[in-house]
Design an enzyme around this catalytic site. Structure first.
Site, PDB file in Angstrom:
ATOM      1  N   CYS A   1     -30.439 -19.287  60.546  1.00  0.00           N
ATOM      2  CA  CYS A   1     -31.814 -19.678  60.851  1.00  0.00           C
ATOM      3  C   CYS A   1     -32.771 -19.318  59.718  1.00  0.00           C
ATOM      4  CB  CYS A   1     -32.278 -19.041  62.155  1.00  0.00           C
ATOM      5  SG  CYS A   1     -32.326 -17.246  62.079  1.00  0.00           S
TER       6      CYS A   1
ATOM      7  N   CYS B   1     -31.259 -12.961  67.596  1.00  0.00           N
ATOM      8  CA  CYS B   1     -32.540 -12.453  67.093  1.00  0.00           C
ATOM      9  C   CYS B   1     -32.638 -10.947  67.352  1.00  0.00           C
ATOM     10  CB  CYS B   1     -33.701 -13.176  67.761  1.00  0.00           C
ATOM     11  SG  CYS B   1     -33.488 -14.965  67.881  1.00  0.00           S
TER      12      CYS B   1
HETATM   13 FE1  FES Z   1     -32.927 -16.585  64.036  1.00  0.00          FE
HETATM   14 FE2  FES Z   1     -34.524 -15.966  65.953  1.00  0.00          FE
HETATM   15  S1  FES Z   1     -33.816 -17.947  65.496  1.00  0.00           S
HETATM   16  S2  FES Z   1     -33.772 -14.666  64.412  1.00  0.00           S
END
Ligand code: FES
Length: 129
Positions: free
Chosen positions: A35, A104
Protein backbone atom coordinates in the site's frame (compact mmCIF):
# COMPACT_ATOMS: atom_id res chain seq x y z
CA UNK A 1 -22.36 -2.14 10.36
CA UNK A 2 -20.09 0.83 9.80
CA UNK A 3 -16.75 -0.02 8.26
CA UNK A 4 -14.84 1.63 11.09
CA UNK A 5 -15.57 1.72 14.80
CA UNK A 6 -16.11 5.03 16.58
CA UNK A 7 -12.71 4.59 18.20
CA UNK A 8 -10.96 4.21 14.86
CA UNK A 9 -12.69 7.35 13.59
CA UNK A 10 -11.83 9.23 16.78
CA UNK A 11 -8.14 8.30 16.67
CA UNK A 12 -8.01 9.03 12.93
CA UNK A 13 -9.60 12.46 13.32
CA UNK A 14 -7.81 13.37 16.56
CA UNK A 15 -4.63 11.33 16.59
CA UNK A 16 -2.76 11.34 19.91
CA UNK A 17 0.99 11.85 20.14
CA UNK A 18 1.62 13.02 16.59
CA UNK A 19 5.04 14.51 16.02
CA UNK A 20 8.75 14.03 16.34
CA UNK A 21 11.01 13.61 19.38
CA UNK A 22 14.27 15.29 18.36
CA UNK A 23 16.45 13.57 20.97
CA UNK A 24 14.62 10.22 20.86
CA UNK A 25 16.26 7.22 22.51
CA UNK A 26 14.87 4.92 19.86
CA UNK A 27 13.44 5.48 16.39
CA UNK A 28 11.71 2.88 14.27
CA UNK A 29 10.42 3.17 10.73
CA UNK A 30 8.44 0.64 8.77
CA UNK A 31 6.57 0.58 5.52
CA UNK A 32 4.20 -1.69 3.70
CA UNK A 33 5.36 -2.31 0.15
CA UNK A 34 1.86 -3.12 -1.10
CA UNK A 35 0.00 0.00 0.00
CA UNK A 36 3.05 2.27 0.30
CA UNK A 37 2.11 3.46 3.79
CA UNK A 38 4.95 4.49 6.10
CA UNK A 39 5.04 4.79 9.89
CA UNK A 40 7.75 6.21 12.12
CA UNK A 41 7.85 5.93 15.92
CA UNK A 42 10.00 7.93 18.33
CA UNK A 43 10.56 6.77 21.91
CA UNK A 44 11.92 8.55 24.93
CA UNK A 45 12.94 6.07 27.61
CA UNK A 46 13.80 6.89 31.21
CA UNK A 47 14.65 4.16 33.70
CA UNK A 48 13.17 1.49 31.44
CA UNK A 49 9.87 3.37 31.20
CA UNK A 50 8.48 4.78 27.95
CA UNK A 51 8.26 8.35 29.18
CA UNK A 52 7.25 9.78 25.81
CA UNK A 53 6.30 8.50 22.39
CA UNK A 54 5.43 10.28 19.16
CA UNK A 55 4.67 9.13 15.66
CA UNK A 56 4.47 10.24 12.07
CA UNK A 57 2.31 8.18 9.74
CA UNK A 58 1.86 8.67 6.04
CA UNK A 59 -0.94 6.28 5.46
CA UNK A 60 -4.55 5.28 5.60
CA UNK A 61 -7.08 5.97 8.34
CA UNK A 62 -6.46 2.59 9.99
CA UNK A 63 -2.70 3.17 10.02
CA UNK A 64 -3.12 6.58 11.65
CA UNK A 65 -5.62 5.22 14.19
CA UNK A 66 -3.38 2.20 14.91
CA UNK A 67 -0.32 4.38 15.50
CA UNK A 68 -2.28 6.71 17.73
CA UNK A 69 -3.75 3.87 19.80
CA UNK A 70 -0.40 2.05 20.00
CA UNK A 71 1.29 5.15 21.42
CA UNK A 72 -1.47 5.44 24.02
CA UNK A 73 -1.05 1.80 24.98
CA UNK A 74 2.72 2.00 25.59
CA UNK A 75 3.09 5.51 27.03
CA UNK A 76 4.13 5.25 30.67
CA UNK A 77 4.67 1.48 30.36
CA UNK A 78 7.88 -0.43 31.06
CA UNK A 79 9.93 -1.32 27.98
CA UNK A 80 9.26 -5.01 28.67
CA UNK A 81 5.51 -4.40 28.28
CA UNK A 82 5.92 -2.33 25.11
CA UNK A 83 7.94 -5.22 23.65
CA UNK A 84 4.92 -7.47 24.07
CA UNK A 85 2.45 -5.18 22.30
CA UNK A 86 0.80 -7.04 19.45
CA UNK A 87 -1.11 -5.74 16.48
CA UNK A 88 -4.07 -7.75 17.76
CA UNK A 89 -4.06 -5.81 21.02
CA UNK A 90 -3.95 -2.54 19.07
CA UNK A 91 -6.86 -3.62 16.86
CA UNK A 92 -8.86 -4.81 19.87
CA UNK A 93 -8.28 -1.51 21.68
CA UNK A 94 -9.74 0.19 18.59
CA UNK A 95 -12.82 -2.08 18.84
CA UNK A 96 -11.66 -3.96 15.78
CA UNK A 97 -10.47 -3.31 12.24
CA UNK A 98 -11.85 -4.79 9.04
CA UNK A 99 -9.90 -7.95 8.11
CA UNK A 100 -8.28 -6.40 5.08
CA UNK A 101 -7.06 -3.53 7.28
CA UNK A 102 -5.36 -5.68 9.91
CA UNK A 103 -1.99 -5.14 8.21
CA UNK A 104 -2.26 -1.46 9.19
CA UNK A 105 -2.09 -2.44 12.87
CA UNK A 106 0.90 -4.68 12.09
CA UNK A 107 2.78 -1.56 11.03
CA UNK A 108 2.27 -0.09 14.51
CA UNK A 109 3.56 -3.23 16.22
CA UNK A 110 6.60 -3.36 13.93
CA UNK A 111 7.40 0.34 14.21
CA UNK A 112 7.45 0.10 18.01
CA UNK A 113 9.51 -3.10 17.90
CA UNK A 114 12.02 -1.40 15.55
CA UNK A 115 12.22 1.66 17.78
CA UNK A 116 12.94 -0.58 20.78
CA UNK A 117 15.58 -2.49 18.78
CA UNK A 118 17.17 0.84 17.92
CA UNK A 119 17.15 1.78 21.61
CA UNK A 120 18.86 -1.49 22.56
CA UNK A 121 21.41 -1.03 19.77
CA UNK A 122 22.31 2.34 21.27
CA UNK A 123 22.16 1.01 24.85
CA UNK A 124 23.19 -2.66 24.77
CA UNK A 125 23.74 -2.56 28.54
CA UNK A 126 19.98 -2.13 29.02
CA UNK A 127 19.07 -5.39 27.35
CA UNK A 128 17.96 -7.93 29.90
CA UNK A 129 18.19 -11.61 29.13
FE1 FES B 1 -1.63 -0.03 4.28
FE2 FES B 1 -3.42 0.85 5.89
S1 FES B 1 -3.73 0.36 3.82
S2 FES B 1 -1.32 0.61 6.29
Amino acid sequence: MALYSDKVMDHFRNPRNVGVIEDADGVGEVGNAKCGDIMKMYLKIDDDIISDVKFETFGCASAVASSSMATELIKGQPVSEAMKLTNKAVAEALDGLPDYKMHCSVLAEEAIRNALDDYYKKHPEKRKE
